[in-house]
Design an enzyme around this catalytic site. Structure first.
Site, PDB file in Angstrom:
ATOM      1  NE  ARG A   1       7.515  36.885  55.311  1.00 40.25           N
ATOM      2  CZ  ARG A   1       7.140  36.423  56.514  1.00 40.25           C
ATOM      3  NH1 ARG A   1       7.957  35.688  57.236  1.00 40.25           N
ATOM      4  NH2 ARG A   1       5.953  36.694  56.994  1.00 40.25           N
TER       5      ARG A   1
ATOM      6  CD  GLU B   1       5.569  31.692  52.841  1.00 41.64           C
ATOM      7  OE1 GLU B   1       4.996  32.034  53.897  1.00 41.64           O
ATOM      8  OE2 GLU B   1       5.989  32.502  52.010  1.00 41.64           O
TER       9      GLU B   1
END
Ligand code: MTE
Ligand code: HPA
Ligand code: MOS
Length: 770
Positions: free
Chosen positions: A317, A725
């Site tokens: 990520r 998030e």
């Protein structure tokens, strides 16, 4: 609210289903449940030193302490001494080798928790010290990795850097973060017949807790049930770490034959469980006079800690988010996680995405300073979709550049950017010691698990003969409002009031083989799964109603707690409860499972190419800070946010998520600092030494707006977007505002008052570690 949908359906701004219970204290968390007679309590003995050979463990003193029933070490594990979530063996109790200060060595089980804690402190370990590796730099020198370097490349970064009019090199770092969930890690394990074990615990990943318990006990999964009604916060910290806490409790329950509760103290929790990965960044860029980045080579080195845990996903990520909302044609982004003798760092809201995005912000701000341009101008010139820029990530996924430009334009407008620039300049020119600053952030965050197979969910819905509905799915509730959102979807499928839908605890016995509730995908995945289960039942009910009405099943409409023959409001209808009863009498099943797998996503590890994300979430923020140049202390005065939630499933919950994520990000970047001493011991082990943001750190002007008229792609549930998030990244606007206030292009993070003061004194904000 959408036309034609019930007031309780998707799009309704409803409060969290437990909001009142949270406020009154009635909501039950694992530690609040009544303990069965004979319940024992466990406590961990932790290593005091970071690295060494474990020669001997002296348990005799502990065994003789009052109330002690058992003391368990690696030799007492019937199955495997392995609680690793990702393939690498990660021992529950150090066996032979101690790998960090805080590593569990043994578990004491006693009549009371205090007795267990006292006895655990009496355990002594003979450890022959080995040289610990305590910094990312040292681990890089030694080439010690938990995740080997991997490079995401496109074009020829070296050639583009060499050919560019200007070139710059830099290094900076970002700290980790403690989750500081209000409810710490806790598990209550109850043994049953024939090796059964039931564990009530605070976990984002009941299925993994089940697997890990089974592995440690040496059982098959069908003997092990893990349930969780709610967590008092998880934030990623209960994705993998909850599993070993569950396993330790289960081990003790199996050894003693009695229920055992393990609740970590705040101190033990902070010392022994993983945190957000700290990062070290090194980059070289080539750019032109306009601040356009033409070539970029970067290293993002995460501190993985002593074991793999989920660092592979975090590295993935971080490199896929390193350019964030920007495009650079020729890039080579290398990511890795080094192995150090620190606690194993883990998932934390954003999962490497925020750390990745910091790279481009550093590049943009330093290059802007070099070019004498405003950083927000330089960022916008490098946006995906900007003139001369592409609209594809380096891994080949298309991004909606128009939404990037749009959220930024709206945040700029909402915050009255241009006027405030002038105001701030005037203030700074007139004040002897205070400096104000304005900063911005724009984000593009990919939604889906980087580990492809995790993009699945299941649900189990029952309609009872009285017309009440019981909803269960694989997602877990940690305060984020997942349960109410999924219930809203189910109530809409049946056309009934939300109150008809009972929300129930997550359980591996009801929905098996689930993914963690993580990567912000909870409502995307479980929403569809529950929707599918409910639709199966509704179609069966429609067939029964249609026969009764003498019409085709497609003509039956479910609305207002009734099944209608044709149009809503006509005189031919059945109350939902009547219809449920009828289905029972006609022997029609009113129970169904539902399943969902995210379509269209793929990733080729070998080439680092693919469409790993189902879609991107976009957002933008503007923040204003004020800094006391005599002390380095600072506050965030104002924040304006525009966040894309597609068609929000629940604007009230989403607003809360955006505010919470922002403030949590603010903590990471400005006041929360983890401090390990030269012996590798974490010294920030509670709220007195580790400062999380408080209510007074919330910006006094805090305006959150959901982006309007931007539904997500049609295949998402209700065309909504994930929210958990992404908005955490918007707090980077505060770090950027601090740079602006003190007139430096770069700051190591967290930008604590000390670091800001150092930067003001001209040493780049570097603080010597002790
Ligand atoms: N909100 C609250 N109140 N508590 C939490 O623990 N965790 C965050 C976010 N919001 C969290 C939260 C994290 S890390 C994730 S991945 C998502 O919620 C998970 O839930 P979702 O997928 O349902 O959004
Ligand atoms: N986010 C959170 N947890 C995860 C992920 C992710 O992208 N991938 C695997 N576990
Ligand atoms: Mo969230 S870090 O994906 O649990």
């Amino acid at each position: 609210m959408m036309d034609g949908l019930p007031r309780s359906g998707p799009g309704a701004a409803l409060r969290h289903d437990s909001a009142l219970k949270h406020t009154t204290g009635e909501a039950r968390f694992a530690d609040d449940l009544a303990e069965a007679a004979g319940t024992l309590h466990a406590a961990l003995a932790l290593s005091a030193i970071p690295h060494g050979t474990l020669r001997a463990l002296d348990l005799t003193a502990a065994r003789a302490m009052p109330g002690v029933v058992a003391v368990l070490g690696p030799a007492d594990i019937p199955g495997a001494n392995d609680v690793g979530p990702a393939g690498e063996v990660e021992p529950l109790f150090a066996d032979g080798l101690v790998q960090f200060a805080g590593q569990p060595l043994a578990l004491v089980v006693a009549a009371t928790r205090d007795q267990a804690i006292r006895a655990a402190a009496a355990i002594t370990a003979e450890i022959a010290p080995l040289e610990p590796v305590l910094s990312i730099e040292r681990a890089l020198e030694l080439g010690q990795h938990v995740v080997a370097p991997q490079t995401l490349a496109r074009g020829d970064a070296e050639a583009a850097i060499a050919a560019a009019p200007h070139r710059m090199e830099a290094e900076f770092r970002a700290g980790g973060q403690e989750h500081f969930y209000l409810e710490g890690q806790v598990a209550l394990a109850t043994p049953g017949e024939d090796g059964e074990m039931t564990i009530i615990c605070s976990t984002q990943h009941p299925s993994e807790a089940q697997h890990v318990v089974a592995r440690v006990l040496g059982h098959a999964c069908h003997r092990v049930t893990v349930t969780c009604r709610r967590m008092g916060g998880g934030f990623g910290g209960k994705e993998s770490n909850a599993s070993w806490v569950a396993a330790a409790a289960a081990l003790a329950a199996q050894a003693t034959g009695r229920p055992v509760k393990l609740r970590l103290s705040r101190r033990a929790d902070m010392i022994a469980t993983g945190k957000r990965h700290p990062f070290l960044y090194r980059w070289t860029a080539g750019f032109d006079d306009q601040g356009r980045v033409l070539g970029l080579r970067a290293l993002l080195a995460a501190d993985g800690g002593w074991s793999l845990d989920m660092s592979g996903g975090v590295v993935f990520r971080s490199i896929t988010h390193a350019l964030n909302c920007c495009d650079v044609a020729d890039v080579a982004i290398t990511g890795c996680a080094v192995r150090t003798n620190t606690v194993s760092h883990t998932a934390f809201r954003g999962f490497g995405g925020p750390q990745g995005a910091l790279l481009m912000e550093d590049v943009v701000h330093r290059i802007a300073a070099a070019c004498g341009l405003p950083p927000e101008e330089v960022r916008a010139r490098n946006f995906l979709g900007a003139p001369g820029k592409g609209d594809e990530t380096p891994y080949g996924q298309k991004v909606e550049g128009d939404l990037i430009a749009r959220v930024w334009a709206e945040a700029r407008r909402d915050s009255d950017w241009d006027r405030r620039r002038g105001e701030i300049a005037a203030f700074n020119a007139s004040h002897p010691t205070l400096r104000r600053g304005l900063g911005s952030m724009v984000l593009a965050f990919g939604i889906s698990f980087g580990v492809m197979h995790l993009n699945q969910a299941g649900a189990l819905v029952h309609v009872y003969a009285d017309g009440s509905i019981r909803l269960n799915h694989g997602g877990t509730e940690m305060g984020q409002g997942l349960f109410v959102k999924v219930a809203q979807l189910v109530s809409a499928v049946f056309g009934v009031a939300l109150g008809r839908v009972a929300i129930t605890a997550t359980s591996t016995a009801e929905v098996p083989n689930t993914a963690p509730t993580a990567a912000s995908t909870g409502s995307d995945l479980n929403g569809w799964a529950a929707h599918n289960a409910a639709t199966t039942i509704r179609d069966r009910m429609a067939a029964v109603a249609a026969r009764r009405f003498g019409i085709a099943p497609e003509q039956v409409v479910f609305a207002e707690d009734r099944a209608w023959a044709g149009a809503v409001g006509g005189n031919l209808f059945l109350d939902f409860g009547e219809l449920a009863k009828l289905c029972f009498l006609e022997r029609v099943s009113l129970s169904a499972t539902g399943f969902y797998r995210t379509p269209d996503i793929h990733w080729d590890r070998a080439t680092m190419r693919g469409n790993p994300f189902f879609y991107f979430s976009y957002g933008a923020a503007v923040s204003e800070v004020i800094v006391d140049t005599l002390t380095g202390e600072h506050r965030c005065l104002a924040t304006d946010i525009v966040q894309d939630c597609g068609n929000s499933l629940n604007p009230a919950v989403d607003r809360g998520q955006i505010e919470g994520a922002f403030v949590q990000g603010l903590g990471w970047l400005t006041c929360e600092e983890l401090w390990w001493d030269a012996q590798g011991r974490l010294r920030t082990v509670g709220p007195s030494t580790y400062k999380i943001p408080g209510s007074r750190d919330v910006p006094p002007h805090f305006k959150v707006r959901l982006l309007e008229g931007a539904p997500a792609r049609s295949e998402t549930i209700f065309r909504s977007k994930a929210v958990g998030e992404p908005p955490l990244l918007l707090a980077i606007s505060v770090a950027n505002a601090l740079k602006d206030a003190i007139g430096v292009p770069a700051l190591d993070l967290p930008a604590t008052p000390e670091r800001v003061l150092m930067a003001l004194r001209g040493d780049g904000g570097k603080i010597a570690q002790d």
